[in-house]
Design a protein around this motif. Structure first.
Motif, PDB file in Angstrom:
ATOM      1  N   ALA A  82       0.827  -1.205   0.000  1.00  0.00           N
ATOM      2  CA  ALA A  82       0.000   0.000   0.000  1.00  0.00           C
ATOM      3  C   ALA A  82       0.861   1.254   0.000  1.00  0.00           C
ATOM      4  O   ALA A  82       0.572   2.239  -0.700  1.00  0.00           O
ATOM      5  N   ALA A  83       1.935   1.237   0.776  1.00  0.00           N
ATOM      6  CA  ALA A  83       2.841   2.388   0.822  1.00  0.00           C
ATOM      7  C   ALA A  83       3.485   2.621  -0.539  1.00  0.00           C
ATOM      8  O   ALA A  83       3.641   3.778  -0.972  1.00  0.00           O
ATOM      9  N   ALA A  84       3.850   1.537  -1.220  1.00  0.00           N
ATOM     10  CA  ALA A  84       4.476   1.650  -2.542  1.00  0.00           C
ATOM     11  C   ALA A  84       3.541   2.309  -3.538  1.00  0.00           C
ATOM     12  O   ALA A  84       3.924   3.244  -4.255  1.00  0.00           O
ATOM     13  N   VAL A  85       2.305   1.832  -3.596  1.00  0.00           N
ATOM     14  CA  VAL A  85       1.334   2.372  -4.548  1.00  0.00           C
ATOM     15  C   VAL A  85       0.992   3.817  -4.226  1.00  0.00           C
ATOM     16  O   VAL A  85       0.955   4.684  -5.115  1.00  0.00           O
ATOM     17  N   ALA A  86       0.733   4.090  -2.956  1.00  0.00           N
ATOM     18  CA  ALA A  86       0.360   5.450  -2.554  1.00  0.00           C
ATOM     19  C   ALA A  86       1.461   6.447  -2.872  1.00  0.00           C
ATOM     20  O   ALA A  86       1.205   7.533  -3.415  1.00  0.00           O
ATOM     21  N   ALA A  87       2.691   6.087  -2.560  1.00  0.00           N
ATOM     22  CA  ALA A  87       3.818   6.990  -2.829  1.00  0.00           C
ATOM     23  C   ALA A  87       4.051   7.153  -4.324  1.00  0.00           C
ATOM     24  O   ALA A  87       4.394   8.246  -4.796  1.00  0.00           O
TER      25      ALA A  87
END
Length: 236
Positions: free
Chosen positions: A90-95
């Motif tokens: 989730a952090a990868a996609v959001a960033a």
């Protein structure tokens, strides 16, 4: 047309394999929970703030892997799974999607070029298959001893339209890779993720980028096929 169907088949097979790997990677890294407890929404909002961007809204959209940045209304759209989840995927996609917002804010040239191509590609992508098939039909129907290749004017238009979509696919590559690089740099430099979590971020974004590479190569292969027909190459 056998050669064309072979190209389509190989492209679809490779695309399916990369997409399957991407989904499995995201499923795996969805189990690597962030120690800081931030959700995808909170990661996105933090990255925007840290880059001095205050006019972009982070919202949730339905679906899986439907995440995108919309420059028209300045929204970072996160899929339901990314919006609320608190893991490395989730952090990868959001960033990454916020990386596009940063590109927009700083006037990244390749993003500007892609945005200018969007209206043209929206039209050509809907019409080019019909124009190409019509071009082949006209070329075959008008072939004669005097003109063994027939009338290729309509086919030339179709190839030009396909060339625009191929150009768009290749312009998209640096846009996507740059957004991922901005995301990874920010996540690492700010300590938003740990080293273990960063490995998951890096691997997830690597496989996401490969989907665009496969699409671009597949588009180029098809363009070369249609171009060979236009230039009088051997048809299958």
């Amino acid at each position: 047309m056998t050669g064309y169907y072979i190209i389509i088949g190989i492209s679809m097979l490779v695309s399916w394999w990369v997409s399957s790997r991407l989904k499995s990677k995201f499923e795996y890294y969805s189990n690597v929970h962030l120690r800081n407890g931030l959700s995808g929404k909170e990661v996105a909002e933090k990255m925007l703030r840290d880059n001095g961007i205050n006019d972009v809204q982070v919202i949730s959209v339905p679906g899986q892997l439907t995440d995108h940045y919309n420059p028209a209304d300045k929204t970072v759209n996160l899929s339901e799974g990314v919006y609320m989840q608190r893991n490395a995927a989730a952090a990868a996609v959001a960033a990454h999607e916020c990386g596009h917002a940063v590109q927009h804010a700083v006037g990244y040239s390749m993003l500007n070029l892609r945005s200018k191509l969007v209206p043209v590609v929206n039209i050509t992508s809907n019409l080019m298959q019909f124009v190409l098939l019509a071009g082949i039909g006209i070329m075959v129907a008008t072939r004669s001893i005097e003109d063994p290749n027939g009338n290729t004017a309509v086919l030339a238009i179709g190839v030009a339209m396909f060339a625009m979509t191929t150009l768009f696919a290749f312009v998209t590559l640096p846009v996507e890779y740059d957004a991922s690089n901005r995301a990874m740099k920010w996540l690492k430099d700010t300590g938003t993720v740990t080293q273990e979590e960063f490995v998951g971020v890096q691997d997830s974004l690597k496989w996401a980028a490969r989907t665009y590479v496969v699409a671009a190569i597949g588009s180029l292969a098809q363009l070369l096929y249609w171009g060979s027909l236009l230039l009088g190459g051997r048809r299958n």
